[in-house]
Design a protein around this motif. Structure first.
Motif, mmCIF file in Angstrom:
data_model
loop_
_atom_site.group_PDB
_atom_site.id
_atom_site.type_symbol
_atom_site.label_atom_id
_atom_site.label_comp_id
_atom_site.label_asym_id
_atom_site.label_seq_id
_atom_site.Cartn_x
_atom_site.Cartn_y
_atom_site.Cartn_z
ATOM 1 N N ASN A 161 0.802 -1.263 -0.106
ATOM 2 C CA ASN A 161 -0.042 0.199 0.180
ATOM 3 C C ASN A 161 0.762 1.308 -0.153
ATOM 4 O O ASN A 161 0.641 2.251 -0.624
ATOM 5 C CB ASN A 161 -0.964 -0.013 1.385
ATOM 6 C CG ASN A 161 -2.084 -0.860 1.031
ATOM 7 O OD1 ASN A 161 -2.266 -1.485 0.012
ATOM 8 N ND2 ASN A 161 -2.591 -1.135 2.241
ATOM 9 N N LYS A 162 2.065 1.258 0.884
ATOM 10 C CA LYS A 162 2.820 2.194 0.821
ATOM 11 C C LYS A 162 3.568 2.760 -0.416
ATOM 12 O O LYS A 162 3.755 3.719 -0.765
ATOM 13 C CB LYS A 162 3.924 1.966 2.005
ATOM 14 C CG LYS A 162 3.719 2.943 3.443
ATOM 15 C CD LYS A 162 4.781 2.872 4.072
ATOM 16 C CE LYS A 162 4.638 2.109 5.342
ATOM 17 N NZ LYS A 162 5.893 1.422 6.027
ATOM 18 N N ALA A 163 3.878 1.680 -1.196
ATOM 19 C CA ALA A 163 4.321 1.633 -2.575
ATOM 20 C C ALA A 163 3.470 2.560 -3.679
ATOM 21 O O ALA A 163 3.811 2.932 -4.817
ATOM 22 C CB ALA A 163 4.873 0.339 -3.287
ATOM 23 N N VAL A 164 2.144 2.544 -3.377
ATOM 24 C CA VAL A 164 1.237 3.292 -4.122
ATOM 25 C C VAL A 164 1.257 4.678 -3.638
ATOM 26 O O VAL A 164 0.683 4.861 -2.430
ATOM 27 C CB VAL A 164 -0.314 2.627 -4.277
ATOM 28 C CG1 VAL A 164 -1.162 3.363 -5.254
ATOM 29 C CG2 VAL A 164 0.324 1.333 -4.773
ATOM 30 N N LYS A 165 1.211 5.589 -4.624
ATOM 31 C CA LYS A 165 1.095 7.059 -4.194
ATOM 32 C C LYS A 165 -0.204 7.751 -3.828
ATOM 33 O O LYS A 165 -0.659 8.190 -2.626
ATOM 34 C CB LYS A 165 1.768 8.061 -5.025
ATOM 35 C CG LYS A 165 2.365 9.314 -4.722
ATOM 36 C CD LYS A 165 3.190 9.797 -5.514
ATOM 37 C CE LYS A 165 3.564 11.312 -5.265
ATOM 38 N NZ LYS A 165 3.934 12.273 -6.525
ATOM 39 N N HIS A 166 -1.049 7.199 -4.580
ATOM 40 C CA HIS A 166 -2.443 7.727 -4.401
ATOM 41 C C HIS A 166 -3.649 6.642 -4.607
ATOM 42 O O HIS A 166 -3.594 5.636 -5.363
ATOM 43 C CB HIS A 166 -2.940 8.732 -5.417
ATOM 44 C CG HIS A 166 -1.960 9.936 -5.650
ATOM 45 N ND1 HIS A 166 -1.852 10.845 -4.611
ATOM 46 C CD2 HIS A 166 -1.053 10.225 -6.488
ATOM 47 C CE1 HIS A 166 -0.932 11.774 -4.923
ATOM 48 N NE2 HIS A 166 -0.593 11.271 -6.208
ATOM 49 N N HIS A 167 -4.239 6.299 -3.288
ATOM 50 C CA HIS A 167 -5.387 5.443 -3.363
ATOM 51 C C HIS A 167 -6.593 6.179 -3.455
ATOM 52 O O HIS A 167 -7.073 7.096 -2.772
ATOM 53 C CB HIS A 167 -5.544 4.797 -1.892
ATOM 54 C CG HIS A 167 -4.338 4.001 -1.632
ATOM 55 N ND1 HIS A 167 -4.401 2.467 -1.926
ATOM 56 C CD2 HIS A 167 -3.001 4.242 -1.357
ATOM 57 C CE1 HIS A 167 -3.352 1.854 -1.740
ATOM 58 N NE2 HIS A 167 -2.334 2.814 -1.348
ATOM 59 N N VAL A 168 -7.351 5.875 -4.593
ATOM 60 C CA VAL A 168 -8.677 6.665 -4.910
ATOM 61 C C VAL A 168 -9.763 5.839 -4.350
ATOM 62 O O VAL A 168 -9.818 4.594 -4.990
ATOM 63 C CB VAL A 168 -8.775 6.964 -6.424
ATOM 64 C CG1 VAL A 168 -10.145 7.636 -6.551
ATOM 65 C CG2 VAL A 168 -7.587 7.858 -6.734
ATOM 66 N N CYS A 169 -10.373 6.165 -3.390
ATOM 67 C CA CYS A 169 -11.373 5.165 -2.727
ATOM 68 C C CYS A 169 -12.874 5.305 -3.095
ATOM 69 O O CYS A 169 -13.278 6.493 -2.921
ATOM 70 C CB CYS A 169 -11.224 5.367 -1.420
ATOM 71 S SG CYS A 169 -9.512 4.746 -0.736
ATOM 72 N N VAL A 170 -13.451 4.700 -3.833
ATOM 73 C CA VAL A 170 -14.743 4.907 -4.125
ATOM 74 C C VAL A 170 -16.060 3.997 -3.126
ATOM 75 O O VAL A 170 -15.721 2.768 -2.995
ATOM 76 C CB VAL A 170 -15.216 4.239 -5.651
ATOM 77 C CG1 VAL A 170 -16.386 4.545 -6.058
ATOM 78 C CG2 VAL A 170 -13.831 4.848 -6.554
ATOM 79 N N CYS A 171 -16.896 4.818 -2.568
ATOM 80 C CA CYS A 171 -17.437 4.360 -1.671
ATOM 81 C C CYS A 171 -18.532 3.115 -2.488
ATOM 82 O O CYS A 171 -19.007 3.671 -3.433
ATOM 83 C CB CYS A 171 -18.493 5.066 -0.933
ATOM 84 S SG CYS A 171 -19.894 4.411 -0.030
ATOM 85 N N MET A 172 -18.379 2.008 -2.055
ATOM 86 C CA MET A 172 -19.238 0.806 -2.715
ATOM 87 C C MET A 172 -20.194 0.347 -1.822
ATOM 88 O O MET A 172 -20.563 -1.074 -1.928
ATOM 89 C CB MET A 172 -18.313 -0.254 -3.400
ATOM 90 C CG MET A 172 -17.640 0.287 -4.681
ATOM 91 S SD MET A 172 -18.482 0.469 -5.892
ATOM 92 C CE MET A 172 -18.565 -1.104 -6.700
ATOM 93 N N ALA A 173 -20.585 1.051 -0.755
ATOM 94 C CA ALA A 173 -22.011 0.345 0.070
ATOM 95 C C ALA A 173 -23.141 0.681 -0.773
ATOM 96 O O ALA A 173 -23.143 1.599 -1.788
ATOM 97 C CB ALA A 173 -21.794 1.355 1.454
ATOM 98 N N ALA A 174 -24.186 0.100 -0.274
ATOM 99 C CA ALA A 174 -25.445 0.043 -1.045
ATOM 100 C C ALA A 174 -26.142 1.587 -1.508
ATOM 101 O O ALA A 174 -26.403 1.813 -2.663
ATOM 102 C CB ALA A 174 -26.513 -0.526 -0.133
ATOM 103 N N GLY A 175 -25.973 2.624 -0.345
ATOM 104 C CA GLY A 175 -26.375 3.930 -0.775
ATOM 105 C C GLY A 175 -25.632 4.508 -2.062
ATOM 106 O O GLY A 175 -26.285 4.918 -2.904
ATOM 107 N N CYS A 176 -24.469 4.366 -2.185
ATOM 108 C CA CYS A 176 -23.564 5.298 -3.275
ATOM 109 C C CYS A 176 -23.874 4.102 -4.336
ATOM 110 O O CYS A 176 -23.726 4.652 -5.516
ATOM 111 C CB CYS A 176 -22.130 5.155 -2.720
ATOM 112 S SG CYS A 176 -21.901 6.759 -1.740
#
Ligand SMILES: Cc1cc2nc3c(=O)[nH]c(=O)nc-3n(C[C@H](O)[C@H](O)[C@H](O)COP(=O)(O)O)c2cc1C
Ligand code: SF4
Ligand code: FES
Length: 535
Positions: free
Chosen positions: A17-32
């Protein structure tokens, strides 16, 4: 896997995880997802394949569900709202640079700043579909510690000292319940997680399971170790397909890593979890009805005692707790009971997760310290009523709860204060009503719910809910007299005092609380001839 292998795996994932500069996190719970976050993820994925310093990750609920689809970029400290697939290029291009102002959420707003995340600490941060992500944030570390270094009674003691009370509605002390099951004799004992969540407006347990299923599995496994059970059930509402899928996947992964199943972590300790789909009735969330449903019978409540802790699933001692209760176990054992009991109030420790719904700006999932005022929740965290509307009342506790008027919103959120006002903590559904809400209609709505959900086993509830509903209909239609109001009060008392289970016992609460605080709305629609006799 051995404890060392699991720890090495966790370290490996952290390094990756540290090796990746940017984690783009998308909400994938039911609402979104229902707002289209799955399409946003596809668009971001497509674009991200052209970059080598970013990766797109699915995460659980980020809380501000009404502003979904939400996308967060932790490395830049930004959260984007109402994201559409067309924004994918812009988001990836902006990584490490100036954020996109028109999509940005204000992370300094009280919605984010006034919350305290313990149960939801991983929600919106980890991918709920990979156990490795859970390991990377210290997941199953508590289980390793407990199985290696603790005695079962020490776990029960720690939970007792923490002051944790059940989050399913009743607020029963969790440690006391665990102690009773631990002391019960017999080779077979069961652990049950109540994920039936039938209250209208409630979605806390669904979000917890969709966002961090391993947290609940780890909590249940720790409970199993503490009380000496061998088998567990998660009784989950069948209308929660995403939560079911993620839980199923998590159970499979946990077994593969030996944190569930036979010889957990190489120790002589076995625990398996089976998923049971809810039978679709609100009353099946009541513990004795739920147990009957697990056994394959019709989900009808039974008189207590005997309590499930003595005689539960298949007549064996059974520990039954709510999803959020289990989700509190890991942080308590990890940080210590002293830490946990320092949070909240004298009688209500820790935090509570609420599902904010109704006429409120920020609809979504929040976690707050016990003792916070309802006013802070509604106006600071919730942003108040949309379009400058005025808040009239807040309903806590769903169909078993009560309506608290705006003038009393300064009360602290704890089990006793809410009860004193004729409401209850409930499992965490919180519905905000504005001035357009008619309180007789509100009472009628909830009575209609209880009437149709009554299992019919006992007369006071079966007949009482129908009669109370008829009276409310007469009142709404302007056909009732003051005598009918008295009759309604009598029926409320009778049903409350003589029904067999919590459904009937608490069904009158919305009527009693609206009569207590909004009586004028009832008297205003009584027959003109009767009005003169009303004080
Ligand atoms: C009609 C009715 C419905 C209930 N539904 C739920 C539910 O959906 N989830 C839940 O955890 N508890 C529910 N309860 C409470 C359970 O009976 C039980 O007290 C709870 O699961 C115990 O867990 P806890 O000690 O962790 O709160 C319900 C109770 C009643 C009377
Ligand atoms: S109180 Fe209502 S729901 Fe509960 S057993 Fe009686 S009839 Fe069934
Ligand atoms: S579902 Fe996405 S923020 Fe809650």
């Amino acid at each position: 896997m051995t404890p060392d292998e699991i720890r090495n795996k966790a370290e490996e994932v952290r390094e990756e995880n540290k090796a990746v500069k940017h984690h783009v996190c998308v909400c994938m719970a039911a609402g979104c997802v229902s707002a289209g976050s799955d399409k946003v993820k596809v668009a971001l994925d497509e674009r991200a394949t052209q970059e080598d310093d970013c990766c797109v990750k699915s995460v659980g609920c980020l809380g501000l569900c009404s502003a979904g689809p939400l996308v967060s970029v932790e490395s830049d400290g930004v959260l984007y709202q109402k994201v559409e697939p067309k924004h994918a290029d812009k988001i990836i291009d902006s990584l490490g640079k100036k954020p996109i102002k028109e999509l940005q959420c204000d992370l300094e707003s009280p919605f984010f700043k006034a919350q305290m995340k313990i149960v939801l600490e991983n929600s919106g941060r980890i991918d709920p579909e990979t156990i490795e992500d859970y390991l990377a944030v210290g997941g199953y570390e508590t289980l390793i510690d407990v199985v290696t270094n603790w005695e079962p009674f020490e776990v029960v003691d720690e939970i007792t000292k923490s002051g944790l009370r059940g989050r399913g509605g009743g607020g029963y002390p969790t440690g006391l319940k665990w102690g009773t099951v631990a002391k019960a004799e017999g080779p077979e004992k069961y652990i049950v997680c109540n994920a039936d969540e039938g209250d209208p407006g409630a979605f806390m347990d669904r979000c917890i399971l969709e966002s961090d299923p391993h947290r609940v599995i780890e909590g249940m496994t720790l409970a199993c170790f503490a009380v000496g059970a061998t088998k567990g059930y998660v009784y989950i509402r069948a209308e929660y397909p995403l939560a079911i899928e993620r839980l199923r996947n998590a159970i499979r992964q946990a077994k593969k890593m030996d944190v569930l199943g036979n010889n957990i972590l190489g120790a002589p300790f076995n625990f398996d979890i089976e998923i049971r789909l809810g039978a679709g009735a609100f009353v099946c969330g009541e513990e004795t009805a739920l147990i009957a449903s697990i056994e394959g019978s019709r989900g009808n409540p039974k008189p207590r005692p005997p309590y499930p802790a003595e005689k539960g699933v298949f007549g064996k001692p059974t520990l039954i707790n709510n999803v959020e209760t289990y989700a509190n176990i890991v942080p308590i054992l990890r940080e210590g009971s002293e830490w946990y009991s320092s949070l909240g109030t004298e009688s209500s420790k820790g935090t509570k997760v609420f599902a904010l719904a109704g006429q409120i700006q920020n609809t979504g999932l929040i976690e707050v310290p016990m003792g916070i005022s309802l006013r802070e929740i509604v106006f600071d965290i919730g942003g108040g009523v949309p379009n400058g509307g005025k808040c009239k009342a807040v309903l806590t506790g769903g169909p078993s709860g009560g309506c608290i008027p705006e003038s009393l919103l300064d009360i602290p959120v704890d089990y006793e204060s809410l009860k004193e006002l004729g409401s209850m903590m409930g499992s965490g559904g919180m519905i905000v009503m504005d001035e357009s809400s008619n309180m007789v209609d509100v009472a009628q709505f909830f009575m209609e719910f209880c009437m149709s959900e009554s299992c019919g086993k006992c007369v006071p509830c079966r007949v009482g809910t129908v009669q109370m509903h008829n009276l409310l209909q007469r009142i709404s239609a302007g056909e009732a007299t003051v005598d009918d109001l008295d009759l309604l009060m009598d029926l409320c008392e009778l049903t409350r005092n003589t029904s067999l289970c919590g459904l009937g016992q608490s069904a009158p609460n919305p009527i009693l609380s609206t009569l207590r605080f909004f009586r004028d709305e009832y008297t205003a629609v009584l027959k003109p001839s009767a009005r003169t006799t009303v004080e």
